[in-house]
Enzyme design. Structure first.
Site, PDB file in Angstrom:
ATOM      1  N   PHE A 118       0.824  -1.224   0.000  1.00 48.32           N
ATOM      2  CA  PHE A 118       0.000   0.000   0.000  1.00 48.32           C
ATOM      3  C   PHE A 118       0.850   1.262   0.000  1.00 48.32           C
ATOM      4  CE2 PHE A 118       0.132   1.726   4.372  1.00 48.32           C
ATOM      5  CZ  PHE A 118       0.885   0.739   4.989  1.00 48.32           C
ATOM      6  N   ASN A 137      -1.230  -7.057   7.173  1.00 46.76           N
ATOM      7  CA  ASN A 137       0.207  -7.101   6.902  1.00 46.76           C
ATOM      8  C   ASN A 137       0.746  -5.676   6.716  1.00 46.76           C
ATOM      9  OD1 ASN A 137       2.679  -7.187   5.163  1.00 46.76           O
ATOM     10  ND2 ASN A 137       2.336  -9.402   5.426  1.00 46.76           N
ATOM     11  N   THR A 190       3.182  -4.449   5.270  1.00 50.66           N
ATOM     12  CA  THR A 190       3.660  -4.093   3.950  1.00 50.66           C
ATOM     13  C   THR A 190       2.532  -4.119   2.922  1.00 50.66           C
ATOM     14  OG1 THR A 190       5.686  -5.238   4.547  1.00 50.66           O
ATOM     15  CG2 THR A 190       5.443  -4.584   2.237  1.00 50.66           C
ATOM     16  N   GLU A 191       1.659  -5.093   3.074  1.00 56.81           N
ATOM     17  CA  GLU A 191       0.678  -5.336   2.012  1.00 56.81           C
ATOM     18  C   GLU A 191      -0.484  -4.339   2.059  1.00 56.81           C
ATOM     19  OE1 GLU A 191      -0.021  -9.531   2.403  1.00 56.81           O
ATOM     20  OE2 GLU A 191       1.999 -10.031   1.676  1.00 56.81           O
ATOM     21  N   MET A 192      -1.340  -4.420   3.108  1.00 53.97           N
ATOM     22  CA  MET A 192      -2.449  -3.465   3.173  1.00 53.97           C
ATOM     23  C   MET A 192      -2.358  -2.544   4.379  1.00 53.97           C
ATOM     24  SD  MET A 192      -5.771  -5.471   1.743  1.00 53.97           S
ATOM     25  CE  MET A 192      -6.049  -5.587  -0.015  1.00 53.97           C
TER      26      MET A 192
END
Lengths: 320, 693
Positions: free
Chosen positions: A84, A124, A126-128
């Protein structure tokens, strides 16, 4: 006593194998995908919207579909995906297609279900990078979601229901009717002679030992580098390379990963958790070297790749 | 309801509630809580079966019968479903009175499944690798040996190598069937020999040998792992856990069942006790009812008997009348009073009204209406009721209201009825007795007053008769008269004066006699019994009663000398007078309209200690039908004004009650009737105040 019994059973099964070796062509270690997967349509609909909804991410930049583009075989074609806030994810994004048929989710199998997988990705960093309370607030403030959730779930918009809706949608992302599945169902002309030869090689070389079942993989863990040290040869070790060890902290699980499904494998380059293999040919080479510990001819590898191309199925038509 | 009885009710309700609660509790306890026991057992069986199938699939994979590992994954889904099902079936046990053993067993089972899952995961990984190497091993060996044979002019070392490869292959295959340390050592030694030749072999041979060696090492490494995993999988106590669960459940079920059995027994006992209690209560109820009934019956019978005796003995009629419907109830005495059988035929006011004497009806109706009108007037009335034979009895009714409507009007009255005929008769007798007494006193007074003038009238008449005779004699011999022609006038006087005077004397005698008789008849001063000459009484009565009979009958007296009788003179005179008058009336009825006359014969005679007086007439006798009733008060066959129906009643009352005598009669239709009055000579003194008064 137990051991004696075991031997007896082994003997009995050996005899059975000898007698049953003339089984029909359809009795293969690979099974065709189910032709339909009935799911609650209203929940599927909610899930489909959520899947494309960037409000799941902390800053509204990424949705599930950002990394799992249905048009790109359920992945994003990148070595590692972009989170994100622009950071790269730890591993290559696995395809969402047929993920419902994997015995566990993620490369290291840390999620037992699709719901858990959604949960992990949303949170997460890093992810969302989201917090569930914020996600629930954002989603429930949308009147459409508010209405559709209320119609489908007794308790409306909740963390569990968001997970459920997305997972329900993902359970519909099955790609049946690949040429190879049609072949398995008895259509002997569905694949070419080369592909048939490739399948034979696939079995003969022992690829089939791990890539079997309905998902052609996705039903077991295996050490990456059984017959050689892949990571030493590759260099630049990362945390992600530890694989399942990160989950179990068991030494025997070091470098152990979920065997990925080979369904639609032709669409989901690059390959492996580190995205190190850009093409199927490269991936097959790595497999021969580190997993099978064997040497194969270029022709054999070519037909195997051709066989792998026959595993591309059809995603059910998606509404606009 | 009093507080006491209310408390008793509350207590009884509480007891009933308690019994019902116990009953319900016992009933609920006997109903197996373990109704889903079989569901759980079935679930455990399913788990066990699934577990066994899982193990079987592991073996299939191990032997290569099954190369599809989906079979080892699918049970996981089923396990998690069945386990959550188990959790659904058992939760109340886990937080309730669940045994620790059960909780432990379930936890152990979950752990065992987890453990087994892990082992199977490892098994899959190692097994697939092992299989690949084992399957490839002969090919790898052949590849190596091929490479050696393709080496032109292979030396002895290479040939030994080829033999070594074959030997290692053989031992490896043996090892894969039965891993043993000596074989492992043998393989290790072979591999060492192979590695010692590294660098001395041609490249193709070296490559093939390396591949062969790496797969042999894989077999050597993986085979024990797979075998260990297999035995570990087999050793995972999933089955044991299920058995523990099963046993525990069964134990609990048995305990519950036996508990339920106990409760069922309690329930049975309790129910039996309840039934006994109910039976006892019912019996008690029946018994006490019977006792109450008996007592009531006895009490009622006694009370009825008393009332019966009272009403019959006292001749009290009891009646009730519904003024709205006009219905009447009355006791038997009401019927007997008017000479009827008690047949319950007179059920209405109208039926009774029809029996009321016409003269009394207006008064009766007025009283009844007054009751209906709530005027407050007492229901108390004297009236006559017609008897079955047509005669009337005087009765008195007295009543009061039993029920009243909301506005106070009597709707139902209840009363008593007495026969007061005799009372009425006495009233009459008393009245006539008083009348007679005053007449007697008057007569005595008159007689006394008349007696004195009669005396000197009598003396004067006697003197006049003497004087008239001397005067007539003197006139006949007187001067101037001698030789004279007889004077006719004088002659007439001489002839008629003396007899006239004689007749005057006789008449005076009669007057004197009557006056005396009247004095004797009335006996005005007699209050007590006295000896009376019956013959003289008869004679004086005949003189008094002469007017009654002299035109219809002659009187014959056959009186003999009888001793004086102790009696109330005036009453006996009245008796004789009544008998003579009745005889005269009887004869008058017979000779009416003719010139004939009858005969009244009076006799006296003595019979033992009694003196009998008989009065016979030559009338037409008493008709058969009324012979029984002639002494009844107010019974008369005479027209109104001639008789009151009390004459013979008075005769009987006087003779029988006052004088202890008897009265009877003989009658023959067409011949006449004779009454006999028998009086004891020495009558027992008995003062009958009401009659003597």
């Amino acid at each position: 006593m137990k051991r004696g019994c075991l031997k007896l059973l082994l003997l009995a099964f050996s005899l059975f194998t000898a007698a049953g070796s003339s089984a029909g062509p359809l009795m293969e270690p690979i099974k065709p995908l189910p032709l339909d997967s009935a799911q609650n349509p209203s929940r599927v609909s909610i899930g489909r919207h959520l899947f494309q909804d960037a409000r799941l991410s902390a800053n509204g930049r990424v949705s599930c579909a950002s990394c799992h583009d249905l048009a790109k075989g359920g992945a994003d074609g990148r070595v590692r995906s972009v989170g994100f806030n622009g950071q790269l994810t730890a591993m290559n994004a696995p395809s969402v297609l047929n993920a419902a048929l994997n015995f566990r989710q993620f490369w290291n199998g840390r999620a037992a279900s699709l719901e858990e997988q959604v949960d992990a990705v949303v949170q997460n960093p890093t992810e969302m990078g989201s917090k569930w309370t914020e996600v629930v607030t954002r989603i429930s403030s949308d009147p459409v979601y508010h209405r559709t959730f209320a119609a489908s779930y007794a308790d409306g918009v909740t963390r569990a229901n968001i997970e459920s809706a997305i997972a329900t949608f993902e359970r519909t992302l099955i790609t049946p009717n690949s040429p190879f599945d049609r072949y398995l169902r008895g259509d002997t002309n569905a694949i070419s002679a080369e592909q048939k030869a490739g399948y034979l090689k696939f079995k003969q070389y022992g690829c089939i030992a791990c890539h079997q079942g309905v998902n052609v993989g996705g039903n077991m863990f295996q050490k990456f580098g059984v017959m050689g040290d892949y990571f030493a040869n590759r260099g630049k070790p990362t945390d992600a390379d530890l694989g399942r060890y990160l989950v179990t902290r068991d030494e025997t699980d070091r470098h152990v990963f979920k065997v990925p499904s080979l369904r639609n494998v032709a669409l989901t380059a690059p390959y492996f958790h580190d995205g190190s293999a850009a093409t199927l040919g490269e991936a097959v080479d790595v497999m021969f070297k580190y997993q099978l510990g064997r040497f194969a001819s270029a022709e054999d590898k070519t037909v195997i790749v051709k066989f792998l191309n026959s595993l591309t199925g059809q995603l059910p038509p998606q509404p606009p | 309801m009093s507080i006491r009885s209310r408390l008793i009710w509350i207590a009884m309700a509480l007891v009933a509630l308690l019994l019902a609660s116990i009953l319900t509790l016992l009933y609920v306890r006997t109903q197996g809580h373990e109704s889903n026991y079989f569901e759980k057992v079935a679930l455990l069986r399913q788990l066990k079966q699934l577990d066994a199938r899982w193990e079987l699939d592991v073996l299939k994979s191990r032997t290569g019968v099954e190369t599809n590992y989906d079979f080892l994954v699918d049970p996981l889904v089923e396990f998690s479903q069945l386990q959550s099902e188990l959790g659904r079936l058992l939760p109340y046990r886990l937080n309730g009175t669940s045994s620790d053993a059960l909780v432990t067993a379930i936890r152990d089972f979950h752990r065992a499944i987890e453990n087994k899952t892990q082992l199977i995961e490892h098994f899959k990984s190692h097994n697939s690798v092992l299989h690949n190497s084992l399957a490839f091993l002969p090919t790898a060996a052949a590849d190596a040996q091929d490479a050696i044979t393709h080496v032109p002019g292979a030396n002895g070392a290479l040939k030994r190598l080829s033999a070594d490869v074959g030997a290692i292959l053989l031992v490896s295959m043996e090892f894969s069937q039965a891993p043993a340390d000596d074989k492992a050592a043998e393989i290790g030694a072979g591999l060492d020999r192979l590695s010692r030749m590294n660098g001395t072999m041609p490249v193709p041979v070296q490559q093939a040998a390396d591949i062969f060696a790496s797969h042999v090492r894989t077999v050597l490494r993986e085979q024990p792992v797979v075998d260990t995993l297999l035995s570990e999988i087999a050793a995972v106590p999933t089955g044991v856990s299920i058995d523990v669960l099963d046993n525990d459940l069964r134990g609990e079920q048995l305990a519950t069942e036996s508990q339920a059995q106990v409760y069922r027994r309690y329930l049975l006992l309790f129910a039996a006790a309840l039934v006994t209690l109910f039976l006892y209560a019912a019996l008690s109820l029946i018994r006490s009812r019977a006792v109450i009934n008996r007592i009531n019956r006895v009490a009622l019978a006694t009370s009825q008997k008393r009332l019966e005796i009272a009403t019959q003995g006292m001749h009290i009629g009891i009646w009730e009348s519904d003024l709205v419907t006009g219905d009447v109830w009355c006791n038997d005495e009401c019927y007997r009073m008017i000479g009827r059988e008690p047949d319950a035929t007179l059920k209405t006011m109208d039926a009774w009204m029809a029996l009321v004497h016409p003269d009394d009806k207006p008064n009766f109706e007025r009283i009844v209406a007054a009751q209906k009108g709530n005027s407050g007037e007492d229901f108390r009335i004297h009236y006559r009721l017609r008897c079955k034979d047509g005669s009337y009895r005087w009765v008195m009714s007295q009543a009061c209201a039993m029920d009243r409507s909301s506005d106070g009007v009597a709707t139902r009255i209840s009363g008593v009825r007495f026969d007061i005929t005799e009372l009425k008769e006495m009233e009459h007798q008393l009245a006539s007795a008083q009348r007679l007494e005053s007449i007697g006193q008057l007569a005595a007074g008159v007689a006394h007053e008349i007696n004195t003038p009669i005396q000197y009238v009598n003396d004067s008449i006697y003197f006049i008769r003497e004087a008239v005779q001397e005067l007539l004699a003197y006139v006949q011999q007187a001067p101037g008269r001698a030789g004279a022609a007889p004077n006719s006038e004088l002659t007439y006087l001489q002839d008629n004066l003396p007899p006239a005077l004689d007749r005057a004397i006789e008449g005076l005698g009669r007057v004197s006699e009557i006056v005396t008789s009247m004095k004797e008849f009335s006996h005005p001063d007699q209050r007590e019994m006295a000896p009376i000459d019956l013959n003289r009484a008869i004679q004086s009565t005949l003189i008094v009663a002469r007017n009654e009979y002299k035109y219809v009958a002659t009187v014959t007296l056959e009186l003999v000398e009888v001793p004086p009788v102790m009696c109330f003179g005036s009453q006996i005179n009245q008796v004789v007078l009544n008998l003579i008058v009745n005889a005269a009336h009887a004869i008058a009825d017979r000779v009416k309209g003719t010139e004939a006359t009858g005969v009244i014969t009076l006799k006296t005679y003595r019979e033992g200690n009694d003196v009998v007086l008989s009065v016979a007439d030559t009338g037409s006798g008493i008709p058969e039908s009324i012979r029984d009733r002639i002494f009844e008060p107010f019974f008369t066959t005479k027209e109104v004004g001639r008789g009151t129906g009390q004459g013979l009643t008075m005769v009987r009352n006087c003779v029988v009650k006052a004088h202890r005598g008897t009265v009877h009669f003989q009658t023959a239709t067409g011949l006449g009737t004779t009454f006999f009055v028998r009086l004891p000579i020495e009558s027992v003194a008995r003062v009958s105040t009401e009659l003597a008064a």
